[in-house]
Design a protein around this motif. Structure first.
Motif, PDB file in Angstrom:
ATOM      1  N   ASN B  68      13.436  21.703  -3.346  1.00 27.75           N
ATOM      2  CA  ASN B  68      12.576  21.425  -2.202  1.00 27.75           C
ATOM      3  C   ASN B  68      13.398  21.452  -0.936  1.00 27.75           C
ATOM      4  O   ASN B  68      14.507  20.930  -0.881  1.00 27.75           O
ATOM      5  CB  ASN B  68      11.798  20.114  -2.381  1.00 27.75           C
ATOM      6  N   MET B  70      13.384  21.017   3.329  1.00 22.20           N
ATOM      7  CA  MET B  70      12.687  20.568   4.531  1.00 22.20           C
ATOM      8  C   MET B  70      12.923  21.657   5.574  1.00 22.20           C
ATOM      9  O   MET B  70      14.045  21.841   6.044  1.00 22.20           O
ATOM     10  CB  MET B  70      13.254  19.227   4.991  1.00 22.20           C
ATOM     11  N   ALA B  88       0.162  25.008   7.047  1.00 23.59           N
ATOM     12  CA  ALA B  88      -0.599  24.105   6.175  1.00 23.59           C
ATOM     13  C   ALA B  88      -1.373  24.879   5.107  1.00 23.59           C
ATOM     14  O   ALA B  88      -1.670  24.351   4.043  1.00 23.59           O
ATOM     15  CB  ALA B  88      -1.549  23.254   7.013  1.00 23.59           C
ATOM     16  N   ALA B  93       3.585  24.390   0.640  1.00 20.23           N
ATOM     17  CA  ALA B  93       3.939  23.370   1.632  1.00 20.23           C
ATOM     18  C   ALA B  93       3.158  22.105   1.337  1.00 20.23           C
ATOM     19  O   ALA B  93       1.933  22.126   1.230  1.00 20.23           O
ATOM     20  CB  ALA B  93       3.606  23.869   3.040  1.00 20.23           C
ATOM     21  N   SER B  94       3.867  20.990   1.174  1.00 25.00           N
ATOM     22  CA  SER B  94       3.170  19.738   0.858  1.00 25.00           C
ATOM     23  C   SER B  94       2.914  18.904   2.110  1.00 25.00           C
ATOM     24  O   SER B  94       1.899  18.233   2.202  1.00 25.00           O
ATOM     25  CB  SER B  94       3.962  18.928  -0.152  1.00 25.00           C
ATOM     26  N   HIS B  95       3.836  18.918   3.045  1.00 25.97           N
ATOM     27  CA  HIS B  95       3.691  18.120   4.263  1.00 25.97           C
ATOM     28  C   HIS B  95       3.969  19.026   5.449  1.00 25.97           C
ATOM     29  O   HIS B  95       4.994  19.720   5.452  1.00 25.97           O
ATOM     30  CB  HIS B  95       4.709  16.982   4.322  1.00 25.97           C
ATOM     31  N   VAL B  96       3.108  19.015   6.435  1.00 24.78           N
ATOM     32  CA  VAL B  96       3.365  19.754   7.678  1.00 24.78           C
ATOM     33  C   VAL B  96       3.081  18.810   8.836  1.00 24.78           C
ATOM     34  O   VAL B  96       1.964  18.299   8.969  1.00 24.78           O
ATOM     35  CB  VAL B  96       2.483  21.029   7.795  1.00 24.78           C
ATOM     36  N   TYR B  97       4.103  18.550   9.638  1.00 22.09           N
ATOM     37  CA  TYR B  97       3.991  17.596  10.738  1.00 22.09           C
ATOM     38  C   TYR B  97       4.624  18.141  12.006  1.00 22.09           C
ATOM     39  O   TYR B  97       5.646  18.826  11.944  1.00 22.09           O
ATOM     40  CB  TYR B  97       4.792  16.321  10.427  1.00 22.09           C
ATOM     41  N   PHE B 110       7.676  20.546  11.184  1.00 14.59           N
ATOM     42  CA  PHE B 110       8.318  20.381   9.878  1.00 14.59           C
ATOM     43  C   PHE B 110       7.370  20.822   8.774  1.00 14.59           C
ATOM     44  O   PHE B 110       6.192  20.453   8.784  1.00 14.59           O
ATOM     45  CB  PHE B 110       8.645  18.898   9.628  1.00 14.59           C
ATOM     46  N   MET B 112       7.480  20.805   4.479  1.00 15.94           N
ATOM     47  CA  MET B 112       8.225  20.541   3.249  1.00 15.94           C
ATOM     48  C   MET B 112       7.816  21.585   2.223  1.00 15.94           C
ATOM     49  O   MET B 112       6.634  21.697   1.893  1.00 15.94           O
ATOM     50  CB  MET B 112       7.901  19.125   2.764  1.00 15.94           C
ATOM     51  N   HIS B 114       8.278  23.700  -1.503  1.00 15.82           N
ATOM     52  CA  HIS B 114       8.664  23.475  -2.893  1.00 15.82           C
ATOM     53  C   HIS B 114       8.685  24.781  -3.669  1.00 15.82           C
ATOM     54  O   HIS B 114       7.821  25.634  -3.497  1.00 15.82           O
ATOM     55  CB  HIS B 114       7.671  22.515  -3.568  1.00 15.82           C
ATOM     56  N   ILE B 139      16.524  25.390   7.206  1.00 15.26           N
ATOM     57  CA  ILE B 139      16.064  24.685   6.002  1.00 15.26           C
ATOM     58  C   ILE B 139      17.132  23.682   5.585  1.00 15.26           C
ATOM     59  O   ILE B 139      18.293  24.045   5.401  1.00 15.26           O
ATOM     60  CB  ILE B 139      15.791  25.654   4.834  1.00 15.26           C
ATOM     61  N   LEU B 140      16.728  22.427   5.482  1.00 14.69           N
ATOM     62  CA  LEU B 140      17.654  21.388   5.044  1.00 14.69           C
ATOM     63  C   LEU B 140      17.309  21.016   3.601  1.00 14.69           C
ATOM     64  O   LEU B 140      16.202  20.581   3.313  1.00 14.69           O
ATOM     65  CB  LEU B 140      17.519  20.126   5.917  1.00 14.69           C
TER      66      LEU B 140
END
Lengths: 156, 154
Positions: B68, B70, B88, B93-97, B110, B112, B114, B139-140
């Motif tokens: 995964n 970030m 989104a 992508a599970s989280h987009v902020y 951001f 996330m 996977h 990508i971190l």
């Protein structure tokens, strides 16, 4: 963090995981409701979920709440620690109940964690205290300004 | 405001619910209300958006998604909305902020991501870049997990 998958998922496990990630039915007999969708018996559905929970493939069956709607405040923190102090700082950070995710990452900001507090004041105070820990070079608070998606769903 | 009953319900549902044939009935008994009341309260909390869902959270690396990343993007403010929506729409992508920027942290969006390996994660990021037209990103990857837990509110 490449952990080998040590449990072979059966076709039924996959169907159930794909369903139960989205929703565990709000129903008197939730496994009966799941079983109807998955095409198995209620007992098979229950046993599958129990086994997946025991094997740790399911981390938790429970509720996910919107912390903001419960009145809490949260942020994502990017912290730069001197490498030799990173682990010590990470352990101190993890000890806080409001920290739910805490990862070392391959970047100058080498520690990233989420922090949830009851009030904005408590959050600021907590961050100010962290900033003074020995070995912390700096930290940046990155609260969500806008949410486009939150939905962890893994097709299996 | 959150009532005392709702707080009590949250306290029982923020952890693991019992894996029995009748978990709501069992929990309602412990909380001291009827199952019908409990299901009604949960439905009301869901309608208010306080409850996102009752469901299973997976240890994704054990389910085969071992990588995964970030992914942090530098997006002009007038394009955040469009880029956020496009990102989104990716199932990976599970989280987009959207988040604030600093002089030493210029990335404001951001996602996330996977995948089963880093190449897959990088492929998703490249596809996102192509679809959004945003080429400045990094990508971190997590190299160590110190904590991953559910929040305990009450």
């Amino acid at each position: 963090m490449a952990v080998e998958r040590e449990y072979e998922l059966s076709p039924l496990d996959r169907i159930i995981l794909n369903l139960i990630q989205k929703e565990f039915p709000l129903h008197h007999r939730p496994f009966q409701a799941l079983a109807e969708l998955a095409g198995c018996t209620e007992e098979e559905a229950l046993e599958s979920v129990k086994a997946l929970r025991e094997k740790g493939i399911i981390r938790r069956v429970g509720a996910v709440f919107d912390s903001q709607k419960l009145g809490f405040v949260s942020t994502l923190v990017a912290l730069q620690a001197v490498p030799e102090k990173l682990e010590e700082i990470a352990v101190r950070v993890s000890a806080l109940a409001g920290v739910t995710h805490n990862y070392q990452r391959d970047h100058a900001f080498n520690l990233w964690f989420t922090l949830t507090c009851q009030t904005q004041e408590e959050l600021f105070r907590t961050l100010a205290e962290m900033e003074t820990l020995p070995g912390v070079v700096k930290l940046r608070s990155l609260p969500a300004l806008r949410l486009f998606k939150i939905g962890v769903y893994f097709k299996l | 405001m959150i009532s005392d009953l709702d707080k009590k319900i949250v306290s029982y549902f923020q952890g693991d619910i019992p894996l029995t044939l009748t978990p709501y009935e069992d929990l309602a008994r412990e909380i001291g209300i009827t199952e019908e009341e409990l299901l009604d309260r949960l439905a009301a909390l869901e309608t208010k958006g306080v409850l996102r869902r009752v469901g299973a959270l997976l240890a994704h690396y054990r389910a085969g998604y071992s990588s995964n990343g970030m992914c942090a993007w530098r997006v002009p403010l007038d394009r955040v909305e469009e880029a956020g929506r496009i990102m989104a729409s990716f199932p990976q992508a599970s989280h987009v902020y959207q988040r604030p920027v600093y002089s030493d942290w210029p990335f404001n969006l951001f996602s996330m991501l996977h995948g089963t390996n880093r190449e897959e994660v990088e492929g998703v990021a490249r596809e996102m870049s192509k679809r959004t037209g945003i080429s400045d990103y990094t990508i971190l990857y997590s190299t160590r997990e110190f904590k991953k837990a559910g929040m305990r509110y009450y």
